[in-house]
Design an enzyme around this catalytic site. Structure first.
Site, PDB file in Angstrom:
ATOM      1  N   ASN A 195     -10.194  -6.691   8.170  1.00 48.72           N
ATOM      2  CA  ASN A 195      -9.383  -5.616   8.740  1.00 48.72           C
ATOM      3  C   ASN A 195      -9.065  -5.909  10.203  1.00 48.72           C
ATOM      4  OD1 ASN A 195      -7.951  -3.276   9.072  1.00 48.72           O
ATOM      5  ND2 ASN A 195      -9.426  -2.007   7.968  1.00 48.72           N
ATOM      6  N   GLU A 243     -14.603  -5.479   2.477  1.00 43.94           N
ATOM      7  CA  GLU A 243     -13.884  -5.424   3.757  1.00 43.94           C
ATOM      8  C   GLU A 243     -14.810  -5.599   4.956  1.00 43.94           C
ATOM      9  OE1 GLU A 243     -10.692  -2.433   4.466  1.00 43.94           O
ATOM     10  OE2 GLU A 243     -11.956  -1.877   6.165  1.00 43.94           O
ATOM     11  N   GLU A 266      -5.755  -7.618   6.534  1.00 41.62           N
ATOM     12  CA  GLU A 266      -5.422  -6.206   6.348  1.00 41.62           C
ATOM     13  C   GLU A 266      -5.008  -5.556   7.661  1.00 41.62           C
ATOM     14  OE1 GLU A 266      -9.027  -5.328   3.120  1.00 41.62           O
ATOM     15  OE2 GLU A 266      -8.836  -4.139   4.925  1.00 41.62           O
ATOM     16  N   SER A 267      -3.998  -4.730   7.599  1.00 42.93           N
ATOM     17  CA  SER A 267      -3.578  -3.828   8.687  1.00 42.93           C
ATOM     18  C   SER A 267      -2.776  -4.522   9.789  1.00 42.93           C
ATOM     19  CB  SER A 267      -4.758  -3.126   9.367  1.00 42.93           C
ATOM     20  OG  SER A 267      -5.570  -2.457   8.443  1.00 42.93           O
ATOM     21  N   LYS A 327      -7.915   2.465  -3.194  1.00 43.72           N
ATOM     22  CA  LYS A 327      -8.338   2.355  -1.794  1.00 43.72           C
ATOM     23  C   LYS A 327      -8.983   3.666  -1.386  1.00 43.72           C
ATOM     24  CE  LYS A 327      -7.677  -0.480   1.852  1.00 43.72           C
ATOM     25  NZ  LYS A 327      -7.006   0.087   3.003  1.00 43.72           N
ATOM     26  N   LYS A 354       0.809   4.899   1.043  1.00 45.01           N
ATOM     27  CA  LYS A 354       0.016   5.548   2.104  1.00 45.01           C
ATOM     28  C   LYS A 354       0.794   6.752   2.645  1.00 45.01           C
ATOM     29  CE  LYS A 354      -2.331   3.862   6.340  1.00 45.01           C
ATOM     30  NZ  LYS A 354      -2.557   2.669   7.176  1.00 45.01           N
ATOM     31  N   GLU A 370       0.815  -1.225   0.000  1.00 47.04           N
ATOM     32  CA  GLU A 370       0.000   0.000   0.000  1.00 47.04           C
ATOM     33  C   GLU A 370       0.847   1.272   0.000  1.00 47.04           C
ATOM     34  OE1 GLU A 370      -4.032   0.186   1.559  1.00 47.04           O
ATOM     35  OE2 GLU A 370      -3.154   1.319   3.213  1.00 47.04           O
TER      36      GLU A 370
END
Ligand SMILES: O=C(O)c1ccccc1NCC(=O)[C@H](O)[C@H](O)COP(=O)(O)O
Length: 254
Positions: A180, A159, A211-212, A110, A50, A48
Protein backbone atom coordinates in the site's frame (compact mmCIF):
# COMPACT_ATOMS: atom_id res chain seq x y z
CA UNK A 1 -3.33 8.51 19.76
CA UNK A 2 -5.58 6.14 17.82
CA UNK A 3 -5.40 6.06 14.02
CA UNK A 4 -8.17 5.61 11.46
CA UNK A 5 -7.06 1.98 11.05
CA UNK A 6 -7.46 1.42 14.81
CA UNK A 7 -10.95 2.93 14.61
CA UNK A 8 -11.95 0.77 11.63
CA UNK A 9 -10.66 -2.41 13.26
CA UNK A 10 -12.45 -1.64 16.54
CA UNK A 11 -15.63 -1.07 14.55
CA UNK A 12 -15.13 -4.37 12.67
CA UNK A 13 -14.79 -6.28 15.93
CA UNK A 14 -18.08 -4.77 17.13
CA UNK A 15 -19.73 -5.52 13.79
CA UNK A 16 -18.62 -9.16 14.02
CA UNK A 17 -20.63 -9.72 17.17
CA UNK A 18 -23.75 -9.34 14.97
CA UNK A 19 -22.62 -12.04 12.51
CA UNK A 20 -23.55 -15.63 13.32
CA UNK A 21 -21.33 -18.55 12.36
CA UNK A 22 -22.83 -20.55 9.51
CA UNK A 23 -22.23 -24.04 8.25
CA UNK A 24 -19.25 -24.15 5.88
CA UNK A 25 -20.55 -25.18 2.48
CA UNK A 26 -18.10 -25.52 -0.41
CA UNK A 27 -20.24 -25.19 -3.52
CA UNK A 28 -17.95 -23.43 -6.00
CA UNK A 29 -14.29 -23.12 -6.95
CA UNK A 30 -12.98 -19.55 -6.68
CA UNK A 31 -11.35 -18.00 -9.75
CA UNK A 32 -7.60 -17.53 -9.35
CA UNK A 33 -5.92 -14.15 -9.77
CA UNK A 34 -2.52 -15.80 -9.25
CA UNK A 35 -3.05 -18.05 -12.30
CA UNK A 36 -4.03 -15.03 -14.37
CA UNK A 37 -0.95 -13.05 -13.30
CA UNK A 38 1.31 -16.10 -13.87
CA UNK A 39 0.56 -15.90 -17.58
CA UNK A 40 -0.15 -12.17 -18.03
CA UNK A 41 2.00 -10.46 -20.64
CA UNK A 42 0.98 -6.99 -19.50
CA UNK A 43 0.57 -5.11 -16.25
CA UNK A 44 -2.29 -6.61 -14.25
CA UNK A 45 -5.05 -4.24 -13.26
CA UNK A 46 -7.41 -4.63 -10.32
CA UNK A 47 -10.15 -2.06 -10.77
CA UNK A 48 -11.76 -0.96 -7.53
CA UNK A 49 -15.41 -0.09 -6.99
CA UNK A 50 -15.22 2.61 -4.30
CA UNK A 51 -18.14 4.83 -3.23
CA UNK A 52 -16.34 6.76 -0.49
CA UNK A 53 -13.27 6.63 1.70
CA UNK A 54 -11.96 8.08 4.96
CA UNK A 55 -9.31 10.11 3.09
CA UNK A 56 -11.55 11.49 0.32
CA UNK A 57 -15.06 11.42 1.79
CA UNK A 58 -17.73 10.83 -0.84
CA UNK A 59 -16.32 9.71 -4.19
CA UNK A 60 -19.43 8.53 -6.04
CA UNK A 61 -22.06 7.38 -3.58
CA UNK A 62 -24.78 6.80 -6.15
CA UNK A 63 -22.87 4.74 -8.73
CA UNK A 64 -24.07 1.31 -9.74
CA UNK A 65 -21.34 -1.20 -8.84
CA UNK A 66 -22.34 -3.64 -11.59
CA UNK A 67 -22.17 -0.96 -14.29
CA UNK A 68 -18.85 0.33 -12.96
CA UNK A 69 -17.38 -3.19 -12.91
CA UNK A 70 -18.59 -3.86 -16.46
CA UNK A 71 -16.65 -0.80 -17.62
CA UNK A 72 -13.52 -2.16 -15.93
CA UNK A 73 -14.03 -5.56 -17.54
CA UNK A 74 -14.47 -3.91 -20.95
CA UNK A 75 -11.06 -2.25 -20.51
CA UNK A 76 -9.39 -5.60 -19.80
CA UNK A 77 -9.19 -5.49 -16.00
CA UNK A 78 -7.74 -8.67 -14.51
CA UNK A 79 -9.82 -8.52 -11.33
CA UNK A 80 -12.41 -6.35 -9.64
CA UNK A 81 -12.15 -5.11 -6.06
CA UNK A 82 -15.31 -4.13 -4.20
CA UNK A 83 -15.12 -2.21 -0.93
CA UNK A 84 -17.86 -3.71 1.22
CA UNK A 85 -17.40 -1.79 4.46
CA UNK A 86 -20.52 0.27 5.16
CA UNK A 87 -19.37 2.59 7.92
CA UNK A 88 -16.25 4.14 6.37
CA UNK A 89 -16.57 3.31 2.64
CA UNK A 90 -20.37 3.20 2.18
CA UNK A 91 -20.15 -0.19 0.49
CA UNK A 92 -22.05 -3.42 1.16
CA UNK A 93 -22.10 -7.13 0.47
CA UNK A 94 -24.95 -6.35 -1.95
CA UNK A 95 -22.39 -4.36 -3.99
CA UNK A 96 -20.18 -7.43 -4.13
CA UNK A 97 -23.08 -9.64 -5.20
CA UNK A 98 -24.15 -7.17 -7.86
CA UNK A 99 -20.67 -7.29 -9.39
CA UNK A 100 -20.53 -11.08 -9.12
CA UNK A 101 -23.72 -11.25 -11.18
CA UNK A 102 -22.15 -9.52 -14.16
CA UNK A 103 -18.41 -10.33 -14.29
CA UNK A 104 -16.54 -13.61 -14.47
CA UNK A 105 -13.24 -12.08 -13.35
CA UNK A 106 -11.57 -12.77 -10.00
CA UNK A 107 -13.43 -10.72 -7.40
CA UNK A 108 -11.78 -9.21 -4.31
CA UNK A 109 -13.89 -8.62 -1.21
CA UNK A 110 -12.04 -5.53 0.04
CA UNK A 111 -12.74 -5.19 3.73
CA UNK A 112 -10.98 -5.24 7.07
CA UNK A 113 -10.95 -8.90 8.00
CA UNK A 114 -10.51 -9.78 11.65
CA UNK A 115 -12.68 -12.88 11.98
CA UNK A 116 -13.41 -16.17 10.17
CA UNK A 117 -17.08 -15.24 9.83
CA UNK A 118 -16.15 -12.47 7.41
CA UNK A 119 -14.41 -15.09 5.26
CA UNK A 120 -17.50 -17.34 5.33
CA UNK A 121 -19.51 -14.32 4.23
CA UNK A 122 -17.06 -13.36 1.47
CA UNK A 123 -17.21 -16.87 0.00
CA UNK A 124 -21.00 -17.02 0.24
CA UNK A 125 -21.36 -13.69 -1.57
CA UNK A 126 -19.18 -14.71 -4.49
CA UNK A 127 -15.68 -13.45 -3.64
CA UNK A 128 -12.58 -15.21 -4.98
CA UNK A 129 -10.04 -13.18 -3.02
CA UNK A 130 -9.94 -11.53 0.39
CA UNK A 131 -7.62 -8.90 1.82
CA UNK A 132 -5.57 -9.49 4.96
CA UNK A 133 -3.98 -6.31 6.31
CA UNK A 134 -0.85 -7.24 8.23
CA UNK A 135 -0.99 -4.05 10.33
CA UNK A 136 -4.41 -5.10 11.63
CA UNK A 137 -3.51 -8.66 12.70
CA UNK A 138 -1.02 -10.37 14.97
CA UNK A 139 1.08 -13.22 13.54
CA UNK A 140 -1.16 -15.96 14.90
CA UNK A 141 -4.34 -14.39 13.54
CA UNK A 142 -2.71 -13.62 10.19
CA UNK A 143 -1.68 -17.26 9.75
CA UNK A 144 -5.04 -18.53 11.00
CA UNK A 145 -7.15 -16.37 8.69
CA UNK A 146 -4.84 -17.13 5.75
CA UNK A 147 -5.26 -20.87 6.35
CA UNK A 148 -9.01 -20.51 6.80
CA UNK A 149 -9.41 -18.59 3.52
CA UNK A 150 -7.23 -21.18 1.75
CA UNK A 151 -9.52 -23.96 3.03
CA UNK A 152 -12.23 -22.41 0.82
CA UNK A 153 -9.84 -22.07 -2.12
CA UNK A 154 -9.96 -18.29 -1.67
CA UNK A 155 -6.77 -16.38 -2.47
CA UNK A 156 -5.47 -13.69 -0.10
CA UNK A 157 -3.86 -10.39 -0.95
CA UNK A 158 -1.67 -9.87 2.09
CA UNK A 159 -1.27 -6.12 2.46
CA UNK A 160 1.83 -4.43 3.82
CA UNK A 161 3.11 -0.88 4.14
CA UNK A 162 6.48 -1.31 5.88
CA UNK A 163 9.51 -3.60 5.74
CA UNK A 164 8.56 -5.09 9.10
CA UNK A 165 5.10 -5.97 7.77
CA UNK A 166 6.69 -7.41 4.62
CA UNK A 167 8.83 -9.73 6.76
CA UNK A 168 5.72 -10.89 8.60
CA UNK A 169 3.78 -11.37 5.37
CA UNK A 170 6.54 -13.47 3.78
CA UNK A 171 6.45 -15.86 6.76
CA UNK A 172 3.09 -17.25 5.59
CA UNK A 173 4.32 -17.60 1.98
CA UNK A 174 1.43 -15.91 0.16
CA UNK A 175 1.25 -15.85 -3.64
CA UNK A 176 -0.02 -12.25 -3.65
CA UNK A 177 1.31 -9.34 -1.60
CA UNK A 178 -0.20 -5.87 -1.85
CA UNK A 179 2.10 -2.94 -1.09
CA UNK A 180 0.00 0.00 0.00
CA UNK A 181 1.39 3.36 -1.06
CA UNK A 182 -1.11 5.00 1.30
CA UNK A 183 -0.08 5.25 4.91
CA UNK A 184 -3.32 4.22 6.64
CA UNK A 185 -2.36 6.26 9.70
CA UNK A 186 -1.67 9.60 7.99
CA UNK A 187 -3.28 9.04 4.53
CA UNK A 188 -0.05 10.25 2.96
CA UNK A 189 0.46 8.61 -0.46
CA UNK A 190 3.98 7.88 -1.72
CA UNK A 191 4.65 5.65 -4.73
CA UNK A 192 8.24 5.53 -3.50
CA UNK A 193 7.01 3.06 -0.88
CA UNK A 194 6.49 0.31 -3.48
CA UNK A 195 9.84 1.18 -5.08
CA UNK A 196 11.65 1.01 -1.74
CA UNK A 197 10.08 -2.29 -0.64
CA UNK A 198 10.51 -3.98 -4.02
CA UNK A 199 14.16 -3.01 -4.13
CA UNK A 200 14.62 -5.00 -0.94
CA UNK A 201 12.06 -7.81 -1.41
CA UNK A 202 11.26 -7.95 -5.13
CA UNK A 203 13.33 -11.12 -5.61
CA UNK A 204 10.80 -13.19 -3.66
CA UNK A 205 8.61 -15.46 -5.82
CA UNK A 206 5.43 -13.48 -5.20
CA UNK A 207 3.14 -11.36 -7.36
CA UNK A 208 3.51 -7.89 -5.85
CA UNK A 209 0.54 -5.57 -6.30
CA UNK A 210 1.08 -1.80 -6.02
CA UNK A 211 -1.91 -0.32 -4.24
CA UNK A 212 -3.24 3.24 -3.99
CA UNK A 213 -2.32 6.59 -5.46
CA UNK A 214 -1.92 5.48 -9.08
CA UNK A 215 -3.14 8.40 -11.16
CA UNK A 216 -1.27 8.38 -14.48
CA UNK A 217 0.37 5.99 -16.94
CA UNK A 218 3.70 7.40 -15.72
CA UNK A 219 2.75 6.23 -12.20
CA UNK A 220 1.94 2.80 -13.65
CA UNK A 221 5.27 2.71 -15.47
CA UNK A 222 7.11 3.55 -12.25
CA UNK A 223 5.37 0.66 -10.50
CA UNK A 224 6.15 -1.72 -13.39
CA UNK A 225 9.82 -0.73 -13.41
CA UNK A 226 9.90 -1.29 -9.64
CA UNK A 227 8.68 -4.84 -10.24
CA UNK A 228 4.94 -4.72 -9.55
CA UNK A 229 2.93 -7.39 -11.37
CA UNK A 230 -0.34 -5.53 -10.92
CA UNK A 231 -1.90 -2.25 -9.84
CA UNK A 232 -4.90 -1.78 -7.57
CA UNK A 233 -6.63 1.38 -8.73
CA UNK A 234 -9.68 2.98 -7.13
CA UNK A 235 -10.17 6.74 -7.17
CA UNK A 236 -8.61 7.28 -10.60
CA UNK A 237 -11.02 4.82 -12.22
CA UNK A 238 -13.99 6.14 -10.25
CA UNK A 239 -13.21 9.65 -11.55
CA UNK A 240 -12.43 8.61 -15.13
CA UNK A 241 -14.90 9.59 -17.83
CA UNK A 242 -13.99 6.39 -19.65
CA UNK A 243 -12.52 3.87 -17.18
CA UNK A 244 -11.99 1.25 -19.92
CA UNK A 245 -9.61 3.56 -21.79
CA UNK A 246 -7.76 4.39 -18.57
CA UNK A 247 -7.31 0.67 -17.86
CA UNK A 248 -6.03 0.00 -21.39
CA UNK A 249 -3.50 2.80 -20.97
CA UNK A 250 -2.34 1.47 -17.58
CA UNK A 251 -2.07 -2.10 -18.91
CA UNK A 252 0.19 -0.96 -21.69
CA UNK A 253 2.74 0.76 -19.47
CA UNK A 254 5.61 -1.49 -20.57
O1 LIG B 1 -8.69 5.03 0.72
C1 LIG B 1 -8.64 5.37 1.92
O2 LIG B 1 -8.88 6.53 2.33
C2 LIG B 1 -8.37 4.37 2.98
C3 LIG B 1 -8.31 4.79 4.32
C4 LIG B 1 -8.08 3.85 5.32
C5 LIG B 1 -7.93 2.52 5.01
C6 LIG B 1 -7.97 2.09 3.69
C7 LIG B 1 -8.19 2.99 2.68
N1 LIG B 1 -8.29 2.60 1.36
C8 LIG B 1 -8.34 1.25 0.94
C9 LIG B 1 -7.47 0.98 -0.20
O3 LIG B 1 -6.63 0.13 -0.07
C10 LIG B 1 -7.64 1.75 -1.48
O4 LIG B 1 -9.00 1.91 -1.71
C11 LIG B 1 -7.03 1.08 -2.70
O5 LIG B 1 -5.69 0.80 -2.52
C12 LIG B 1 -7.18 2.01 -3.93
O6 LIG B 1 -6.58 3.25 -3.67
P1 LIG B 1 -6.81 4.49 -4.63
O7 LIG B 1 -6.46 4.07 -6.03
O8 LIG B 1 -5.88 5.56 -4.14
O9 LIG B 1 -8.25 4.86 -4.53
Amino acid sequence: MTTILDDIIAYKRREMTRLTAEEKILDRTPISLKDRLDTAGTMGIIGEVKRASPSKGDINIGMKPDEQAEKYAAGGADAISVLTDAEYFKGSMADLEAVREVVGLPLLNKDFIVDERQIDRAYRHGADIILLIVAALDDEMLARLFAYASSYGLECIVEVHTAEEMERALEIQPALIGINNRNLKTFEVDLGNTEKLLEAYGHHPVHFIAESGIRTTEDGRRMRVAGAAALLVGETLMAAEDPATTIRALKGVL
